[in-house]
Enzyme design. Sequence first.
Site, short mmCIF file in Angstrom:
data_model
loop_
_atom_site.label_atom_id
_atom_site.label_comp_id
_atom_site.label_asym_id
_atom_site.label_seq_id
_atom_site.Cartn_x
_atom_site.Cartn_y
_atom_site.Cartn_z
N GLY A 14 0.06 53.37 -116.05
CA GLY A 14 0.03 52.15 -115.23
C GLY A 14 -1.12 51.24 -115.63
O GLY A 14 -1.76 51.43 -116.67
N LEU A 15 -1.40 50.26 -114.79
CA LEU A 15 -2.42 49.27 -115.16
C LEU A 15 -3.78 49.90 -115.42
O LEU A 15 -4.47 49.54 -116.38
CB LEU A 15 -2.55 48.22 -114.05
CG LEU A 15 -1.35 47.32 -113.78
CD1 LEU A 15 -1.71 46.25 -112.76
CD2 LEU A 15 -0.83 46.66 -115.06
N HIS A 243 2.42 50.44 -94.87
CA HIS A 243 2.77 49.02 -95.06
C HIS A 243 3.64 48.55 -93.91
O HIS A 243 4.59 49.23 -93.52
CB HIS A 243 3.51 48.85 -96.38
CG HIS A 243 3.56 47.43 -96.87
ND1 HIS A 243 4.33 46.47 -96.25
CD2 HIS A 243 2.94 46.80 -97.90
CE1 HIS A 243 4.18 45.31 -96.88
NE2 HIS A 243 3.34 45.49 -97.88
N ARG A 304 -2.87 44.82 -93.21
CA ARG A 304 -1.73 45.72 -93.06
C ARG A 304 -1.92 46.76 -91.96
O ARG A 304 -0.96 47.10 -91.27
CB ARG A 304 -1.45 46.41 -94.40
CG ARG A 304 -0.95 45.42 -95.44
CD ARG A 304 -0.80 46.03 -96.80
NE ARG A 304 -0.30 45.04 -97.75
CZ ARG A 304 -0.12 45.27 -99.04
NH1 ARG A 304 -0.43 46.46 -99.55
NH2 ARG A 304 0.33 44.33 -99.84
N SER A 414 -4.74 45.68 -104.95
CA SER A 414 -4.40 46.90 -105.70
C SER A 414 -4.25 46.61 -107.19
O SER A 414 -4.79 47.36 -108.02
CB SER A 414 -3.12 47.53 -105.15
OG SER A 414 -2.04 46.63 -105.22
#
Length: 606
Positions: A14-15, A243, A304, A414
């Site tokens: 991932g990132l 969420h 959230r 995020s």
Amino acid sequence: MAKKGTKAIVVGGGLAGAMAAIKICEAGYDVDLVALLPVKRAHSVCAQGGINAALDTLGEGDSIWEHFDDTIYGGDFLANQELPWKMVKAAPGIIAMYDRMGVPFTRTSEGRLDARRFGGTKKRRTYFSGASTGQQLEYALDEQLRRLEAGNIFGYGKLTKYEYHDFQSAILDDNQVARGIVVMNLRTMKLQVMKADAVVLATGGPGMIWGKSTNSIENHGTGAGAILAQGGHYANGEFVQIHPTTMPGTDKLRLMSESARGEGGRVWVPKDKNDKRPPETIPEKDRFYFLEEWFPAYGNLVPRDVASQNIYKICVNMGMGINGENKVYLDLTEQATGIPEKRLRYRLGAIVEIYEKFAGSNPAKKPMIIYPGIHYSMGGMWIDSNHMTALPGVFAAGEAEYQYHGANRLGANSLLSATWAGLYTGPKMVEYIEGLSSHYTETPDAVFKNELKRVEAIYDGFKKSDGRENVFQIFDEMGELMSKYVHISRNEEGLTKVGEELQKLQDRYHKIGLNDTKFDNYNLELQMAYHLGLMLNMARVIAEGARQRKESRGAHLRTDYTERNDEKFLKTTKAHLDKDNNPVIEYEDVDVKYLKPRLRNYSKNK
């Protein structure tokens, strides 16, 4: 030329993992990139709404300091402040970097980068590419990885991808220093050793511990679980983001991005809980826009944790959910928002299409039905200020670690924290490698063989077991327990009970038997058997951390301890396992060097 005799391993594509791999290669070191799936299918692609930075392209007077204050305030002051401060300072440059890489950010008619508001902020600082921002960022980094795979960039290290390889454990020498990892090739189900001077774990969050979540099925969190089992620490595990706007489903929860509210979406229920009319026919006077009424300063864009807890209040405590169920409306219709359907599809196309596909309803014509669901972990592997875990040579980055978000993550932080963590961890890992007095090439072969044999013995036990317990049944029951007792609302009775029930599941886990006995290719049951043991450890750590934290803070809502308690709990939860595999909870003071704690109140401006 790459530097000889040294190598790094990055687990996770991932990132965070991709960015760390790029920075390590740029320093001249070869990198083995291990990924459970193809890099372009990493869970980062599921992020929809955007990435935060105080660029102020729309002239609202935004600043890096305000971004920092929103982040720390939104996290209820539980984040150590040095690394988040570095992150928000780097954020404008990160947007510029992605822009140069060719990410198709949405722009204004004048050609400037467009931005939208997200929860817990008063400024438009969330930069986006429609409603598929994570996918666009991930694809841009994968292009950079492909350049490094070619291995012909002067002075850079060569990157080698090992996709469909599953991380099992770290290999530690006699001094408990990392010298590599054990992985499983999922195409052959064979275990193998990979050697290196240091390892970055960017293995994502533990959403699957709750069974149903917005996460992919790859998000079992057991990269952290393996390190926990080998003597590492898990920090702030009780802080899990629920969420507010997910689409309920029988198989999983589907994210309806915060960008929907950022574009003007409104959350409501009928004022009369017995009102059965179709939602599009209910006039404004008969609608209760409860977030707007209770939090006039932020309205539908409260953070959230606040939104989820108040949707829970409406549905569970007040019994006002749609048709008496745990559901509320998220309204994107032109009637409620003034947004024409053409503009809605341009700016939120991905989530509109997802909802249409799985609900069979057009959100531009009829309000969406949503309810809060498990989404992200603020907790993760304990790391120091250099992103190293308690095991020397093992680093962590992204959702797999805990440093950036405190008790609640702001939306669109995020993608920023994942990218920044990779940018920061890569060079810190290089510093570590260059400071080593010996390298993996000098490590005795017995170190690698012994760890491989240890993991092989675990799998041999699964293959030979004739137990009657089913892996997936235990997994399902774990998810049901966590969703019932370690969700939005928690109390001592429930948290004590879930701890006891999870121990019973662990006892049953030792009596499992496998139905699929073909072990020479992708065997999901065998793979799950290994991960389930680590997930049960983590579930107990998370539940026990929640039980011992006798306060309400951010995403951790205790009905029996309703106030925040800074005197006792302005501290990081730091958990490890004892010799009997039971969770041990300790605490570590939180660094508040820049901002002193104050009570959050989103009914008014800060």
